[in-house]
Motif scaffolding. Structure first.
Motif, short mmCIF file in Angstrom:
data_model
loop_
_atom_site.label_atom_id
_atom_site.label_comp_id
_atom_site.label_asym_id
_atom_site.label_seq_id
_atom_site.Cartn_x
_atom_site.Cartn_y
_atom_site.Cartn_z
N UNK A 449 3.96 -3.97 4.77
CA UNK A 449 3.94 -2.56 5.20
C UNK A 449 2.63 -2.16 5.88
N UNK A 450 2.76 -1.31 6.87
CA UNK A 450 1.62 -0.75 7.60
C UNK A 450 1.90 0.73 7.81
N UNK A 451 0.86 1.54 7.68
CA UNK A 451 0.96 2.97 8.00
C UNK A 451 0.11 3.22 9.23
N UNK A 452 0.75 3.74 10.27
CA UNK A 452 0.06 4.06 11.53
C UNK A 452 -0.11 5.56 11.62
N UNK A 453 -1.36 6.02 11.60
CA UNK A 453 -1.65 7.45 11.74
C UNK A 453 -2.06 7.68 13.19
N UNK A 454 -1.28 8.48 13.90
CA UNK A 454 -1.48 8.61 15.34
C UNK A 454 -1.39 10.07 15.76
N UNK A 473 12.73 -4.94 12.69
CA UNK A 473 12.93 -4.53 11.29
C UNK A 473 11.62 -4.62 10.50
N UNK A 474 10.59 -4.01 11.07
CA UNK A 474 9.26 -4.06 10.46
C UNK A 474 9.00 -2.82 9.61
N UNK A 475 8.33 -2.97 8.47
CA UNK A 475 8.06 -1.84 7.57
C UNK A 475 6.84 -1.03 8.01
N UNK A 476 6.96 -0.39 9.16
CA UNK A 476 5.86 0.42 9.69
C UNK A 476 6.22 1.89 9.58
N UNK A 477 5.36 2.65 8.92
CA UNK A 477 5.52 4.10 8.83
C UNK A 477 4.58 4.76 9.83
N UNK A 478 5.15 5.39 10.84
CA UNK A 478 4.36 6.07 11.87
C UNK A 478 4.17 7.52 11.44
N UNK A 479 2.93 7.94 11.25
CA UNK A 479 2.61 9.31 10.86
C UNK A 479 1.99 10.00 12.06
N UNK A 544 5.13 8.19 1.16
CA UNK A 544 5.46 7.24 0.09
C UNK A 544 6.90 6.75 0.23
N UNK A 545 7.81 7.66 0.54
CA UNK A 545 9.21 7.27 0.74
C UNK A 545 9.35 6.35 1.95
N UNK A 546 8.59 6.65 3.00
CA UNK A 546 8.62 5.80 4.19
C UNK A 546 8.16 4.39 3.89
N UNK A 547 7.08 4.26 3.12
CA UNK A 547 6.59 2.93 2.76
C UNK A 547 7.62 2.19 1.90
N UNK A 551 11.33 -0.26 6.04
CA UNK A 551 11.77 -0.32 7.43
C UNK A 551 10.96 0.66 8.26
N UNK A 552 11.12 0.57 9.56
CA UNK A 552 10.41 1.48 10.46
C UNK A 552 10.87 2.91 10.24
N UNK A 553 9.93 3.84 10.20
CA UNK A 553 10.24 5.25 10.03
C UNK A 553 9.10 6.09 10.58
N UNK A 554 9.38 7.36 10.84
CA UNK A 554 8.37 8.26 11.41
C UNK A 554 8.30 9.55 10.61
N UNK A 555 7.07 9.98 10.32
CA UNK A 555 6.82 11.25 9.65
C UNK A 555 5.94 12.09 10.57
N UNK A 556 6.46 13.21 11.02
CA UNK A 556 5.67 14.13 11.84
C UNK A 556 5.02 15.15 10.92
#
Length: 562
Positions: A449-454, A473-479, A544-547, A551-556
């Motif tokens: 897992x990776x969290x990308x803050x952008x 199918x990568x576990x990346x959460x884009x914030x 936390x749910x995204x991680x 899977x890939x997901x985005x939180x705005x």
């Protein structure tokens, strides 16, 4: 007499030979976006089950993915771009890689050299285009050259100073038959020990306890020398500052001697360094500044000591009392035994300085937490609060890729981790690195897992990364930190009282409104589930749910504008 086939003769196409060399160099992925000139390589990959092709939807995105992979995997990445246009698309991202010292083997397909004189479509001088942003560039003119030039590229991109190298691959070379063997990989130990370490130990030991600061540069990460840097800090009870504009934080942020990253103005850096008699910089390029100020970042009377594998960074801008060239890890391993007996008699004084540092760190973090608590229930989320909640949700181990200027400084102050590989940021300053780099990082750390803050502005430079994250199918959460403006630029303008923009309260090209960008719709179009957060209390649960989703997901996260 039977006719000898090509296979029996041991010949193969240049593209197939290239894959054999990549295989022997341990390459697992090729990052790219193919065009006509890359088709020989794409065709050769059909039967290469052990090398995956990571498809990016734009070349700059492909470069940043390879950059992230190289940093995450801690090994060179291989990248294939499309002729002059594709190489041009990737130039900004290659600039980032050059400044960060990322080891990349960059290639681009070239037109068939047999009709170069007719100025065919897509033909360009790839070597000249690439030259400003790479260590060296060359065109392969025969398939027989592939093993030597490709192995040279892998070696040179990782040798100090590390950075991208470039090879142009003409179509006819990739299609031509050759019986040249792939050859073997060389084993090269590049960890040279610096000279004058006895003198350095003597000079450092002579500095009074509490009067020396360490600067933990990015080179510590490249050398895998974090443990040695911690040992040095503990031995001298020296506060440790990170680079002003870092690619990494190679010192544990939970350590009591961690004092945070330096600011990006020379006068502000000088205010900090002026508290000490001397600073010892581990690695080069640690005092990068963004805006001009008339004072020097190193104030008069503050001695500078340096250790770096790159001789070009020693004494480059600031006069030094002693600088020495060598690998950080190997050199600190040699320095520490020389230094320990020289400072043994001051153990009590060092212990007192360390206790003071621990108290100061506790007070800083308590003050920071109180400020975030005070703003927690504001009707629109404050950047400080957003940063605190992101750090809380991510925890101490999950990798963070940061390209969100509005929260970047705050987020670094909230980090509290024993890991020295948790955090990575865009050092080159060219936007669009973060989202694709996060994809590459996840691949580089075995799809962890990776969290990308952008920032919302930076996200629009490379949203194509969402598709690749979903496709792989990568576990990346884009914030996405959304303030609907170019916050850094607007705040700078507001600080210039003589600007007409301030008097008119009108800031041209600073607002991302009318219409606002719909990041949820954008994510959906790329196959990525998403949600929008407008309350501070919802930030951590959403991340936390995204991680946990794997899977890939985005939180705005909608935050307050200027």
């Amino acid at each position: 007499m039977p006719i000898e086939t090509v296979d029996a003769a041991g010949s193969r196409r240049g593209a197939e030979l290239l894959l054999d060399v990549l295989r022997s160099e341990g390459v697992r992925y090729i990052f790219g976006n193919p065009g006509t000139t890359e088709l020989p390589l794409i065709d050769a990959l059909t039967e290469a089950q052990d090398i995956g092709y990571i498809l990016a939807l734009q070349e700059a995105t492909a470069v940043a993915m390879a950059d992230g992979y190289a940093q995450g995997a801690r090994r060179p990445a291989f990248l294939n771009l499309h002729t002059a246009g594709g190489l041009g698309h990737g130039m900004g991202a290659l600039w980032n890689a050059q400044v960060s010292g990322t080891p990349l083997v960059v290639t681009a397909g070239q037109q068939d050299l047999r009709h170069a004189l007719s100025d065919p479509l897509l033909m360009g001088d790839l070597v000249a285009i690439a030259d400003p942003v790479v260590k060296w560039a060359r065109e392969v003119t025969s398939p027989d050259q592939i093993p030597v030039l490709l192995r040279r590229a892998f070696h040179d991109c990782g040798a100090a100073p590390s950075g991208p190298v470039f090879l142009s691959l003409p179509m006819d070379v990739m299609e031509a038959m050759t019986a040249t063997p792939a050859g073997e990989t060389s084993t090269i130990d590049q960890r040279a020990v610096a000279g004058s370490l006895d003198k350095l130990a003597e000079r450092l030991a002579a500095i009074a306890p509490g009067r020396l600061a360490l600067i933990a540069g990015d080179e510590i990460d490249a050398s895998d020398a974090s443990a040695q840097a911690v040992a040095l800090a503990d031995l001298l009870a020296a506060p440790v500052y990170g680079s002003s504009w870092p690619a990494h934080i190679p010192f544990p942020t939970a350590h009591p001697l961690w004092a945070g990253n330096l600011p990006t103005r020379a006068d502000a850096i000088a205010d900090i360094l002026g508290r000490y008699d001397a600073v010892f910089a581990l690695g080069g390029k640690s005092l990068i500044t963004i805006l001009y100020s008339e004072v020097s970042a190193v104030p008069p009377g503050t001695q500078v000591f340096q250790l770096s594998a790159d001789v070009r960074d020693l004494g480059r801008t600031y006069a030094t009392s002693l600088s020495t060239v060598g690998d950080i890890q190997a050199s600190l391993n040699a320095l520490l035994p020389l230094l320990a007996p020289r400072v043994a008699g001051r153990a009590a004084a060092y212990a007192e300085v360390r206790a003071q540092a621990e108290t100061a760190r506790t007070e800083r973090r308590a003050k920071l937490a109180a400020a975030a608590d005070a703003a927690f229930d504001d009707p629109v989320i404050a950047p400080l609060v957003a940063a605190r909640e992101v750090a809380r949700a991510v925890g101490a181990q999950t990798t963070i890729i940061d390209e969100a200027p509005a929260t970047l400084t705050h987020l670094r102050t909230f980090l509290d981790s024993s890991s020295t590989h948790q955090y990575a940021a865009m050092r080159g300053g060219v936007l669009g690195w973060g989202m694709p780099a996060a994809v590459g990082f996840s691949l580089g750390i075995d799809r962890a897992p990776v969290v990308c803050v952008v920032g919302d502005g930076a996200a629009m430079y490379s949203p194509q990364a969402l598709w690749t994250a979903a496709h792989e199918k990568l576990p990346v959460t884009f914030v996405v930190i959304n303030n609907a403006e170019y916050n850094i630029l607007k705040n700078f303008m507001k600080g210039q009282a003589h600007y007409a923009s301030v008097r008119a309260n009108r800031f041209i090209a600073m607002d991302l409104t009318d219409p606002r960008v719909d990041y949820l719709a954008l994510a959906t179009s790329m196959g990525v589930p998403s949600q929008r957060v407008t309350r501070a209390a919802d930030i951590a649960p959403a991340i936390e749910a995204g991680i946990r989703s794997g899977s890939a997901n985005l939180v705005e996260v909608v935050v307050r504008a200027s």
